[in-house]
Design an enzyme around this catalytic site. Sequence first.
Site, mmCIF file in Angstrom:
data_model
loop_
_atom_site.group_PDB
_atom_site.id
_atom_site.type_symbol
_atom_site.label_atom_id
_atom_site.label_comp_id
_atom_site.label_asym_id
_atom_site.label_seq_id
_atom_site.Cartn_x
_atom_site.Cartn_y
_atom_site.Cartn_z
ATOM 1 N N HIS A 58 -1.968 -1.424 10.706
ATOM 2 C CA HIS A 58 -0.806 -1.745 9.861
ATOM 3 C C HIS A 58 -1.155 -1.873 8.387
ATOM 4 O O HIS A 58 -0.418 -2.487 7.628
ATOM 5 C CB HIS A 58 -0.114 -3.022 10.384
ATOM 6 C CG HIS A 58 0.456 -2.856 11.766
ATOM 7 N ND1 HIS A 58 0.723 -3.914 12.607
ATOM 8 C CD2 HIS A 58 0.812 -1.728 12.453
ATOM 9 C CE1 HIS A 58 1.212 -3.446 13.749
ATOM 10 N NE2 HIS A 58 1.264 -2.137 13.682
ATOM 11 N N CYS A 64 5.651 1.909 -12.808
ATOM 12 C CA CYS A 64 4.902 2.880 -13.588
ATOM 13 C C CYS A 64 5.609 3.098 -14.925
ATOM 14 O O CYS A 64 6.822 3.343 -14.960
ATOM 15 C CB CYS A 64 4.817 4.195 -12.819
ATOM 16 S SG CYS A 64 3.900 5.445 -13.734
ATOM 17 N N GLN A 115 -4.306 -5.128 14.106
ATOM 18 C CA GLN A 115 -2.948 -5.038 13.546
ATOM 19 C C GLN A 115 -2.867 -5.865 12.267
ATOM 20 O O GLN A 115 -1.864 -5.840 11.571
ATOM 21 C CB GLN A 115 -1.931 -5.570 14.554
ATOM 22 C CG GLN A 115 -1.878 -4.776 15.847
ATOM 23 C CD GLN A 115 -1.109 -5.533 16.916
ATOM 24 O OE1 GLN A 115 0.114 -5.520 16.963
ATOM 25 N NE2 GLN A 115 -1.829 -6.205 17.801
#
Length: 251
Positions: A120, A157, A102
């Site tokens: 995860h 971006c 995890q």
Amino acid sequence: MPDPTTLRQQLHAARHIAILTGAGISAESGVPTFRDAQTGLWAQFNPEDLATEAAYRANPQRVWDWYVYRREMIAKVEPNAGHRAIAAFQQRHPDGLTLITQNVDGLHQRAGSQGVLPLHGNIFDDRWLEPQACTRQQTTGEVCDTTRAQPGHPPRCADCGNRVRPGVVWFGEVLPFAVLHAAEQAARRADLMLGVGTSGVVYPAAGLARMAREAGAQVVIVNTEPTELDVVAQSVLRGPAAVLLSQLLEE
Ligand code: BJW
């Protein structure tokens, strides 16, 4: 407390072992866990303010900076004897162990473990918040490259204004399908599952231990404290993962 010699023999006799790790295995490297009462991240921060998409949309700078802070902290630490014991065991039994984690810290991979299933995600990965909104993708079919994002809090971006987010799984988000599917297969196939350093409260990860038990595996928990998964297990070993894994997995 079960007899460690017997457990070690059972581990070495198992045809397939699945190991499910949580934040506790990295605690001895200096990475804070989430739910430990004094030192866990959730003792200091509210998960709903930081580990959900809604939190990121509401306050992108706060969430991004929290991840930058954690990336910097994790980049400075090293895998410990627990990570290394798993990697060494896997080298000796390359087809006999599936490592499911995890953790987003990448310490298993840095210790040399192969084929890790990171349920995860990875804190060092960047991805776009809204890849489907990328204007370049709409015209060329290819999403803009996150490495070319303009630096910022968070980076954006220059072409489509999309924001970068960390490549982790937040609450309410689905886990990467192929990774979860492979983890479920390993849980069903295992004749022994080790649950190491996880409180066992977060699903679907915690369900893997139950799945393994229902499919006939022996389940062994390694943790410093009681966990939600203790009731699922035939054996519970109380103590630090680095010490106990070194003892259990050594030849
Ligand atoms: C030591 C030690 C030493 C210390 N040695 N031990 C079913 C029932 C109830 C709820 C749900 C359910 N299914 C889904 C949910 C909702 C939710 C959930 O589980 N909530 C519960 C908390 C109530 N799950 C989700 O939202 C998941 N998504 C999902 O289910 O999607 C389904 C869906 C369907 C359709 C539409 C949409 C969605 C996603 C969960 C994502 C979890 N994300 C986080 C953050 C990752 C990013 C980041 O790092 O910022 O993952 S939360 C956090 O918890 C992190 C961890 O991986 C995860 C587990 O924690 P872990 O590893 O167990 O750490 P701790 O701190 O809890 O425990 C540490 C343990 O170590 C302790 O026991 C210590 O004693 C021990 N320890 N030192 C050995 N030296």
